[in-house]
Scaffold this motif. Structure first.
Motif, mmCIF file in Angstrom:
data_model
loop_
_atom_site.group_PDB
_atom_site.id
_atom_site.type_symbol
_atom_site.label_atom_id
_atom_site.label_comp_id
_atom_site.label_asym_id
_atom_site.label_seq_id
_atom_site.Cartn_x
_atom_site.Cartn_y
_atom_site.Cartn_z
ATOM 1 N N GLY A 22 28.582 40.778 50.765
ATOM 2 C CA GLY A 22 27.848 40.667 49.517
ATOM 3 C C GLY A 22 28.510 39.709 48.549
ATOM 4 N N GLY A 23 28.330 38.429 48.790
ATOM 5 C CA GLY A 23 28.869 37.387 47.916
ATOM 6 C C GLY A 23 27.883 36.236 47.855
ATOM 7 N N CYS A 24 28.211 35.237 47.040
ATOM 8 C CA CYS A 24 27.255 34.142 46.806
ATOM 9 C C CYS A 24 27.482 32.971 47.734
ATOM 10 C CB CYS A 24 27.359 33.681 45.360
ATOM 11 S SG CYS A 24 28.867 32.745 45.023
ATOM 12 N N GLY A 94 38.370 36.435 47.946
ATOM 13 C CA GLY A 94 37.622 36.210 46.710
ATOM 14 C C GLY A 94 37.470 37.485 45.886
ATOM 15 N N ASP A 95 37.141 37.276 44.610
ATOM 16 C CA ASP A 95 37.094 38.410 43.679
ATOM 17 C C ASP A 95 36.073 39.471 44.073
ATOM 18 O OD1 ASP A 95 39.082 37.296 42.177
ATOM 19 O OD2 ASP A 95 37.825 36.748 40.468
ATOM 20 N N CYS A 96 34.939 39.086 44.638
ATOM 21 C CA CYS A 96 33.941 40.105 45.010
ATOM 22 C C CYS A 96 34.505 41.028 46.082
ATOM 23 C CB CYS A 96 32.649 39.448 45.495
ATOM 24 S SG CYS A 96 31.754 38.593 44.182
ATOM 25 N N ALA A 97 35.237 40.467 47.029
ATOM 26 C CA ALA A 97 35.852 41.287 48.071
ATOM 27 C C ALA A 97 36.985 42.137 47.503
ATOM 28 C CB ALA A 97 36.367 40.394 49.190
ATOM 29 N N GLY A 100 34.989 43.780 43.661
ATOM 30 C CA GLY A 100 33.541 44.010 43.497
ATOM 31 C C GLY A 100 32.909 42.931 42.649
ATOM 32 N N ASN A 101 33.590 42.569 41.555
ATOM 33 C CA ASN A 101 33.233 41.390 40.744
ATOM 34 C C ASN A 101 31.732 41.306 40.441
ATOM 35 O OD1 ASN A 101 34.028 38.919 39.481
ATOM 36 N ND2 ASN A 101 33.450 37.736 41.261
ATOM 37 N N VAL A 102 31.139 40.168 40.594
ATOM 38 C CA VAL A 102 29.729 39.952 40.240
ATOM 39 C C VAL A 102 28.803 40.891 41.017
ATOM 40 C CG1 VAL A 102 27.855 38.261 40.216
ATOM 41 C CG2 VAL A 102 30.198 37.523 39.736
ATOM 42 N N THR A 103 29.099 41.068 42.287
ATOM 43 C CA THR A 103 28.228 41.894 43.130
ATOM 44 C C THR A 103 28.168 43.324 42.612
ATOM 45 O OG1 THR A 103 29.025 40.530 44.950
ATOM 46 C CG2 THR A 103 27.729 42.456 45.548
ATOM 47 N N PRO A 158 42.481 36.585 45.710
ATOM 48 C CA PRO A 158 41.487 36.612 44.640
ATOM 49 C C PRO A 158 41.139 35.221 44.131
ATOM 50 C CG PRO A 158 43.616 37.296 43.800
ATOM 51 C CD PRO A 158 43.805 37.009 45.263
ATOM 52 N N GLY A 159 40.177 35.218 43.195
ATOM 53 C CA GLY A 159 39.671 33.968 42.628
ATOM 54 C C GLY A 159 38.171 33.947 42.804
ATOM 55 N N CYS A 160 37.475 33.328 41.854
ATOM 56 C CA CYS A 160 36.009 33.286 41.914
ATOM 57 C C CYS A 160 35.545 31.842 41.740
ATOM 58 C CB CYS A 160 35.404 34.203 40.862
ATOM 59 S SG CYS A 160 33.603 34.290 40.897
HETATM 60 S S1 SF4 Z 1 34.200 35.685 44.349
HETATM 61 FE FE1 SF4 Z 1 32.877 34.320 43.125
HETATM 62 S S2 SF4 Z 1 32.523 32.570 44.474
HETATM 63 FE FE2 SF4 Z 1 33.245 34.261 45.795
HETATM 64 S S3 SF4 Z 1 31.398 35.328 46.491
HETATM 65 FE FE3 SF4 Z 1 32.051 36.336 44.619
HETATM 66 S S4 SF4 Z 1 30.872 35.333 42.951
HETATM 67 FE FE4 SF4 Z 1 30.777 33.999 44.760
#
Ligand code: SF4
Length: 189
Positions: A22-24, A94-97, A100-103, A158-160
């Motif tokens: 679940g990421g972009c 990445g931050d979502c992993a 959870g971040n944006v997701t 991490p990092g987005c």
């Molecule tokens: S961490 Fe940022 S760039 Fe990576 S999947 Fe999530 S929203 Fe997209």
């Protein structure tokens, strides 16, 4: 021998996978930002599964997996468990992993049904209708979860998205049989 060092001592190129939950896909795009370094990295590993290659089934005996995105639906849950069972070193990519971040923003709605109602009914510009075809879309989980809440994670990146330099460093260290030391390099967002 340190188990990570055993990767380099195995006498074969490490088998690497990248996985998109679940990421972009921005984390994978950042991977591609390695540009000319992609050729150098590719020569030192075997890419056995990825959205970037035409592999349909996650294979056994993967040495390193970079897993992008949070766990947002039943398919992610099943995929992540399979990946964990078939992989030596799992990197939360990445931050979502990692968080959870944006997701996971939808977690404030408390469950899956209000999310579907908001997306398909309230915000719809057409005659509202919830998706009807069972099995067409994997059922959403009530709560989006970072990877480590579901399986054991070995390394966090991490990092987005994470920068190409950070991805290159982490992958290079693992391919050389060293555990990446990310303490001074971590950046969220
Ligand atoms: S961490 Fe940022 S760039 Fe990576 S999947 Fe999530 S929203 Fe997209």
């Amino acid at each position: 021998m340190d188990p990570v060092a055993a990767l380099a001592a195995g006498g074969r190129r490490p088998r690497v996978a990248t996985v998109w939950l679940g990421g972009c896909s921005g984390c994978h795009m950042s991977f591609l930002d390695l540009d000319e370094r992609l050729a150098e990295v590719a020569a030192r590993m075997e890419l056995v599964y990825s959205p970037l290659v035409d592999a349909k089934v996650y294979p056994s005996g993967v040495d390193v997996a970079l897993v992008e995105g949070a766990v947002a639906n039943e398919e992610h849950l099943q995929t992540l468990r399979e990946v964990r069972a078939r992989t030596r070193y799992l990197v939360s990519f990445g931050d979502c992993a990692v968080t959870g971040n944006v997701t996971a923003c939808r977690n404030v709605l408390g469950a899956a049904l209000p999310v579907l109602r908001r997306a398909y009914l309230e915000a719809a510009d057409v005659t509202p209708q919830l998706p009807q075809a069972p099995g067409l879309v994997p059922p959403l989980l009530d709560r989006v979860r970072p990877l480590h809440e579901v399986v054991k994670v070995d390394f966090y990146l991490p990092g987005c998205p994470p920068t190409a330099d950070l991805i290159h460093y982490t992958l290079s260290e693992l391919l050389e049989g060293r555990a990446p030391d990310l303490r001074a390099r971590l950046r969220y967002g």
